[in-house]
Design a protein around this motif. Structure first.
Motif, PDB file in Angstrom:
ATOM      1  N   LYS A   1     -15.615  35.324  27.433  1.00 47.29           N
ATOM      2  CA  LYS A   1     -15.053  36.554  26.874  1.00 47.29           C
ATOM      3  C   LYS A   1     -14.555  37.459  27.989  1.00 47.29           C
ATOM      4  O   LYS A   1     -15.120  37.527  29.066  1.00 47.29           O
ATOM      5  CB  LYS A   1     -16.117  37.269  26.036  1.00 47.29           C
TER       6      LYS A   1
ATOM      7  N   THR B   1     -15.767  30.876  23.940  1.00 50.30           N
ATOM      8  CA  THR B   1     -14.964  30.203  22.930  1.00 50.30           C
ATOM      9  C   THR B   1     -14.612  28.828  23.482  1.00 50.30           C
ATOM     10  O   THR B   1     -14.231  28.703  24.648  1.00 50.30           O
ATOM     11  CB  THR B   1     -13.685  30.990  22.628  1.00 50.30           C
TER      12      THR B   1
ATOM     13  N   ARG C   1     -12.566  24.975  22.987  1.00 48.88           N
ATOM     14  CA  ARG C   1     -11.464  24.300  22.317  1.00 48.88           C
ATOM     15  C   ARG C   1     -11.438  22.834  22.730  1.00 48.88           C
ATOM     16  O   ARG C   1     -11.882  22.476  23.820  1.00 48.88           O
ATOM     17  CB  ARG C   1     -10.121  24.973  22.619  1.00 48.88           C
TER      18      ARG C   1
ATOM     19  N   GLU D   1      -9.598  25.514  18.366  1.00 51.39           N
ATOM     20  CA  GLU D   1     -10.574  26.442  18.917  1.00 51.39           C
ATOM     21  C   GLU D   1     -11.761  26.615  17.967  1.00 51.39           C
ATOM     22  O   GLU D   1     -11.623  26.513  16.744  1.00 51.39           O
ATOM     23  CB  GLU D   1      -9.941  27.805  19.195  1.00 51.39           C
TER      24      GLU D   1
ATOM     25  N   ARG E   1     -15.174  29.083  16.811  1.00 49.00           N
ATOM     26  CA  ARG E   1     -15.503  30.496  16.713  1.00 49.00           C
ATOM     27  C   ARG E   1     -16.299  30.910  17.947  1.00 49.00           C
ATOM     28  O   ARG E   1     -17.005  30.089  18.535  1.00 49.00           O
ATOM     29  CB  ARG E   1     -16.323  30.771  15.456  1.00 49.00           C
ATOM     30  N   PRO E   2     -16.197  32.178  18.379  1.00 44.40           N
ATOM     31  CA  PRO E   2     -16.979  32.604  19.556  1.00 44.40           C
ATOM     32  C   PRO E   2     -18.475  32.426  19.319  1.00 44.40           C
ATOM     33  O   PRO E   2     -18.984  32.623  18.210  1.00 44.40           O
ATOM     34  CB  PRO E   2     -16.602  34.092  19.695  1.00 44.40           C
TER      35      PRO E   2
END
Length: 1173
Positions: free
Chosen positions: A211, A239, A241, A255, A257-258
């Protein structure tokens, strides 16, 4: 090539060509007068530039010859695939380096499969340097070659060195989930891409982004569908991906979700939703497997018990543990395995226990004998027996009675009516029986049902004539034991003997989980053509009779014009008439009863045109001339893969659709050639082998650039003003133009100036290097990717001077109380700029600070701290604040206590004030314990009255009112200073000596002031004001007039030439600068230099660095001994520095003179004569 040459001595001849060794390729013959280059059997590769170099001791000469060889062209260069899809390849190349001396007309493009040897011609007239080969087999390998053609024929081909596979990058992986998180790791899981691009997926690339950072960090490349990312920072948010990779490239990323990286902790628990009423029913001999999901972190430790003892694991009974569940396995289950099983989960956060019941159903044991023959006659026998000791876990439905003759060996089932309890619930029993074998010679017309509760008597259970062999007895009491029997009646009205009893039946819900028996044909998708009728059916069973539900896409199906439900107790049936595209998909058959639920899925494929693509259409990358769109495949593909899409567009002002691309085989398209400012709508139409499907339209979109210059900033203000700096602040623009604001440009200018200068920082900046007393204006410009906004200018100009604020004291209350021995802290707000000096007094005497009593000051407060207070600390404390503007004291009131106290002690006084311009009284303090009070925060120059009440336990007295008093300083404005005079001056500054008698504190402590900057030659006069805290006094008398110019230089040191007893003769050098001579305005000025030089020099005159030319006002006169400039009717524009430069073959010299032309007169300021060599 024959080239004549010449040179002496004979030059050395060298022939060269960039890419050819001419010594082996050509014959070179050279003589004194020519050189000859001969190339036998030339080809296209001999074309180009040939360089010739001649060199001898006198120099070097080069030249070149361009040779053009007429031939077929060479091979194209850089042949490679530009774009590869699942069924097409686009090639690109560059023109041949050698065109064969003729323009290339077209290219010949060929292909061959890697498994074949012959090439197939695709085009013989292609004129561009790129070519798209469609309709290729997905996953196949191909070779390609391209040849160029000119007027002389077809040249050599260029061939792809390796075969090219027809494939494209895969689609993005599906459903990336973060399945688990610990303090330093995260577990990921995903599913394969829907489309592999025609090439095998070789791996997956995992990347992570922390982040507040823009960088994606490579984590790993793997082939599995799950991975645990380690070495993460605890508490950070990540995050993730995933990118699929095949031979053609990488897919778009998917991707997650955080996820916050921290240890997940939770108390243990068991998920028993899959175990209906915590009861598991099994048939004897079957294998029982009970899987219970286990929740909790850290992962709980699970133990099992049967009854009150730990479960002993054997080869037949064992416990299996997985990462997410605990499993009880019992092979070949027996009646003795039934009972209560408890499981206990334990981790660091606690312990939890749950219990499940295992019921084992089996055939009943034999009835308990012996058989009793209670009555025997010639044609019947009445017998009885006891129920079996083991009923198999469920109530006995009925008994089967058989007989055999003692002389035989075969048993025959008696033809008596046998009653079966088909369905048993807590309030009713469904009975079913067989007809009597003998009807008495006449038709059976009905039956009578009787029941008996426990050991009670038989009672009638039916009150209507029953003609069928099945009946539901209702109105039963839950958990009550019943017996039932049947009596038949024929048309003659004769009743039969009662049938045998059903045996004891307990009225309670009988639980048998529902089951579905589906035909094998439903294991594959049911394929129907659009317009046909299809039927879905299955057999169901369970106790109680389960309810039947048909669902599609999560919604329950109800009967409609084309939908018909034909469900019975034991059959589920759905009929769909005239099937259309939306009838395709997955149907779910769901059956439920109290024992649980069961579901199966049936896939139906309706062959039809496809439905609309799944929306909405995403529009991105919008500019004034182009944009890109993307969409998702249709949910209903019509039973056939979508072969391609048709993309159309129209302007919102028109109704006609224009085809953008008729055959798009991807889920996105870049659209160009848009008109700036026009509003467009796009639509996408899918196509399969059954036809063109339904369109999907986008929202309107305006073709314009995504961002413009921002609006100007707002709210420009200046604060914290000093003599050489100011703080400029502003608000962000109301519109950033579609792009984030990158910064701001702050500019300033003098109030009367026209040029803005730059000074920068975001949202707030301190502008320094200002001139004290100057008036400035400011403006701010916002900047983004597009450019600069319009400037926002400060509303008013600002003077650069130090911020000055009168000192002030603002106590919150005027009286404080503290118990002896406790600490007291009094914090009083103060104000003033420059920072005032604070002085505390107690009862009129300066406060002495000790380790127990001390005062601390800050920028906005002064604090008195008294530790372990005593009675001696009581008193009247005063605060005095002083800065350059003066001091601020409070008004102190004092009064005498009342002569009559009302019979009890005075508790306090109430002090009020009012401005004499109003009638409203305001309370200053209502808790004054002494007879003095200092009142602050009064308005200077205002007139006030005060009144005081005495108060005891019974109330307040009448008030006494003071005389009006004006809140003002006890001094007046100062008188005028003495007349100022200039004590010293130059062309740039003057020092004023100001003489006056000091009356009070002054803002300027010194009586001298340096006035700068000044303009040379201008007349100045001065006057001075004195100012104190009350205001500014009258001005002084005006000084004499002074002209800003440098004074005369001192003369040289004197020397005694002749000394006698009565006299001394002195000699000295005149000053280098005598202060200049005066000329009247408009008079003529002559600037003359003496010259001594041989040979005669050249002479040049300059003014302020620029060479002078003769004009009507300016002329020159040069002689062997001097040079002169004549200026006629001079003006102030003739002021400046004049320079003369003289130069001959032996050297140069120069002279300078500075001339100032005033409004009234002109003066020669500086004259310099340099010696000439």
């Amino acid at each position: 090539m024959f080239v004549p040459i010449r040179g002496r001595p004979v030059p050395e001849v060298t022939w060269s060509k960039d890419d050819t060794n001419l010594k082996t390729r050509a014959h070179i013959d050279t003589t004194e007068s020519y050189t000859l280059l001969v190339i036998p059997d030339c080809t296209r590769y001999d074309a180009g530039k040939y360089h010739l170099c001649l060199e001898n001791v006198a120099g070097k000469k080069t030249g070149f010859v361009n040779v053009k060889v007429l031939d077929t062209p060479g091979p194209p260069v850089n042949l490679k695939p530009r774009e590869i899809t699942k069924n097409s390849i686009t090639l690109q190349w560059e023109i041949p380096i050698i065109d064969g001396g003729s323009k290339i007309h077209n290219y010949i493009v060929e292909k061959r499969a890697a498994t074949k040897k012959a090439y197939t011609v695709l085009s013989t007239t292609w004129q561009k340097c790129s070519f798209k080969i469609p309709d290729l087999e997905e996953g196949a390998y191909y070779y390609f070659r391209v040849s160029a053609e000119n007027d002389l024929g077809v040249g050599e081909p260029a061939e792809t060195p390796v075969p090219i596979r027809v494939s494209q990058a895969p689609s993005a992986p599906e459903n990336l989930y973060v399945t688990d998180v610990t303090c330093d790791s995260a577990s990921l899981a995903w599913t394969k891409p829907l489309h592999d691009g025609g090439s095998l997926i070789t791996g997956y690339v995992i990347e992570a982004q922390k982040k507040d950072t823009d960088q994606w960090v490579h984590v790993a490349t793997i082939k599995a569908l799950d991975y645990t990312v380690t070495d993460l920072i605890e508490g950070a948010e990540y995050t993730f991906r995933i990118i699929a990779v095949n031979a053609s490239g990488r897919s778009d990323p998917r991707e997650s979700r955080p996820a916050i990286i921290k240890e997940q902790t939770s108390a243990p628990s068991f998920d028993l939703r899959g175990v209906y009423q915590k009861t598991v029913i099994a048939k004897a001999g079957d294998r029982l497997k009970v899987e219970i999901p286990v929740l909790g972190k850290p992962r709980p430790v699970v133990s099992w018990k049967k009854g009150d003892t730990g479960l002993k694991e054997t080869q037949r009974i064992n416990i299996e543990t997985t990462l997410t569940s605990t499993i009880l396995n019992i092979n070949e289950i027996k009646r003795t395995d039934g009972g209560q099983y408890s499981m206990t989960g334990k981790n660091m956060l606690g312990t939890v226990s749950e219990t499940i019941t295992v019921l084992v159903h089996d055939i009943p044991g034999p009835p308990t004998g012996p058989i009793k023959l209670e009555e025997v006659s010639c044609d019947y026998v009445l017998m009885s027996w006891d129920p079996p000791e083991n009923d198999g876990g469920v109530p006995i439905n009925n008994y089967i009675v058989e007989m055999r003759e003692t002389t035989g060996t075969s048993w025959v089932e008696l033809a008596a009516t046998v009653i079966q309890a088909v369905i048993i619930t807590r309030s009713q029993v469904t009975l079913r029986w067989t007809k009597p074998q003998y009807d008495g010679g006449i038709k059976i017309t009905g039956y009578i049902i009787e029941k008996k509760e426990g050991a009670g008597r038989w009672m009638k259970a039916s009150f209507t004539n029953i003609t069928e062999t099945e009946f539901v007895v209702t109105g039963l009491t839950e958990d009550q034991i019943y017996e039932f029997r049947i009596i038949a009646k024929n048309a003659a009205g004769v009743f039969s003997q009662p049938s045998d009893s059903t045996g004891a039946i307990t009225a309670k819900d009988e639980v048998d989980p529902p089951r579905i028996d589906l035909e094998a044909k439903y294991s594959q998708a049911v394929v129907v053509n659009a317009g046909d009728t299809f039927k879905l059916e299955a057999a169901v069973c369970g106790k109680p009779v389960p309810t039947i539900h048909w669902l599609k896409e999560g919604q329950e199906i109800t009967e409609a014009a084309r939908l018909e439900l034909k469900n019975t107790d034991f059959t589920a049936c759905l009929v769909v008439k005239e099937a259309i595209r939306v009838d395709g998909g997955q149907y779910m058959l769901l059956v439920k009863n109290v024992g649980g639920e069961k579901s199966v899925n049936i896939n139906v494929k309706v062959l039809d045109r496809p439905g609309a693509p799944e929306g909405p259409i995403s529009i991105y990358g919008v500019t004034s001339e182009k944009c890109s769109i993307s969409w998702k495949p249709p949910l209903q593909d019509g039973g056939s893969d979508v072969s391609h899409y048709i993309v159309e567009r129209r302007e919102t002002s028109r109704l006609v659709w224009t085809v953008v691309e008729p055959k798009v085989q991807t889920l996105n398209l870049k659209i160009t050639k848009l008109l700036p400012g026009n509003e467009y709508i796009f639509r996408v139409v899918p196509v399969n082998k059954y036809g063109v499907g339904e369109p999907l339209e986008s929202e309107p979109m305006v073709a314009r650039n995504p961002f413009v210059t921002p609006n100007p900033p707002t709210g420009v203000e200046v604060s914290t003003i000093t003599k050489d700096s100011m703080v400029v602040t502003w608000e962000r623009p109301t519109n950033d133009g579609g792009s984030p604001i990158q910064g701001y440009i702050v500019e300033k200018r003098d109030k009367d100036g026209v040029r803005w200068t730059r000074c920068n920082k975001p949202l707030e900046t301190i502008v320094t290097n200002l001139l004290k007393g100057e008036e400035y204006q400011f403006r701010v410009v916002a900047v983004n990717d597009k450019g600069k906004s319009d400037p926002r200018q400060l509303a008013h100009s600002v003077v650069a001077k130090d911020l000055v604020i009168e000192p002030a004291v603002r106590p919150k209350v005027s009286s404080y109380s503290v118990q002896v021995g406790y600490d007291l802290k009094i914090e009083v707000p103060i104000a003033g700029h420059p920072k005032p000096i604070v002085t505390w007094t107690k009862d009129g005497v300066a406060l002495k600070q000790t380790t127990r009593v001390n005062v601390t000051d800050s920028a906005h407060n002064t604090t008195l701290t008294i530790k372990d207070s005593t009675r001696d600390d009581a008193g009247m404390y005063s605060i005095n604040v002083t800065n350059a503007l003066g001091s601020k004291d409070s008004i102190t009131l004092s009064w005498e206590p009342p002569t009559y106290t009302g019979g009890c002690q005075i508790s306090n006084y109430v002090v009020e004030k009012r401005d004499t311009t109003t009638t409203n009284w305001m309370v200053v303090s209502a808790t004054v314990a002494r007879t003095t009070l200092k009142i602050s925060n009064l308005k200077t120059g205002a007139e006030y009255q005060f009144r005081i009440y005495a108060e005891n336990r019974y109330g307040k007295s009448y008030a006494i009112v003071s005389e009006p008093v004006v809140a003002q300083y006890p001094f007046q404005e100062p008188g005028p200073p003495g007349t100022p005079f200039v004590s010293s001056y130059t062309k740039d500054y003057m020092v004023n000596s100001i003489l006056w008698t000091k009356i009070n504190k002054m803002l300027i402590q010194d009586c001298r002031f340096k006035s700068t900057p000044l303009e040379e030659g201008i007349e100045y006069e001065y006057r001075v004001y004195a100012e104190n805290i009350v205001g500014i006094g009258e001005c002084s008398k005006v000084s004499e007039v002074y002209v800003a110019h440098d004074p005369c230089d001192p003369p040289g040191r004197p020397e005694a030439v002749i000394v006698t007893r009565h006299s001394v003769k002195l000699r000295w050098m005149p000053p280098e600068y005598d202060g200049g001579s005066l000329h009247m305005a408009g008079s003529n000025v002559e600037l003359k230099f003496n010259i001594r030089a041989k040979p005669a020099p050249s002479i040049e005159w300059f003014k302020d660095g620029r060479e002078l030319e003769p004009t009507s006002q300016l002329s020159f006169k040069h002689t062997f001994e001097s040079t002169t400039v004549f200026l006629k009717e001079t003006t102030r524009l003739n002021s400046g520095t004049y320079e003369v430069k003289v130069k001959n073959s032996l050297g140069s010299s120069c002279g300078l003179v500075r001339l100032l032309i005033q409004g009234i007169y002109s003066k020669l300021f500086f004259f310099s004569l340099h010696k000439m060599y």
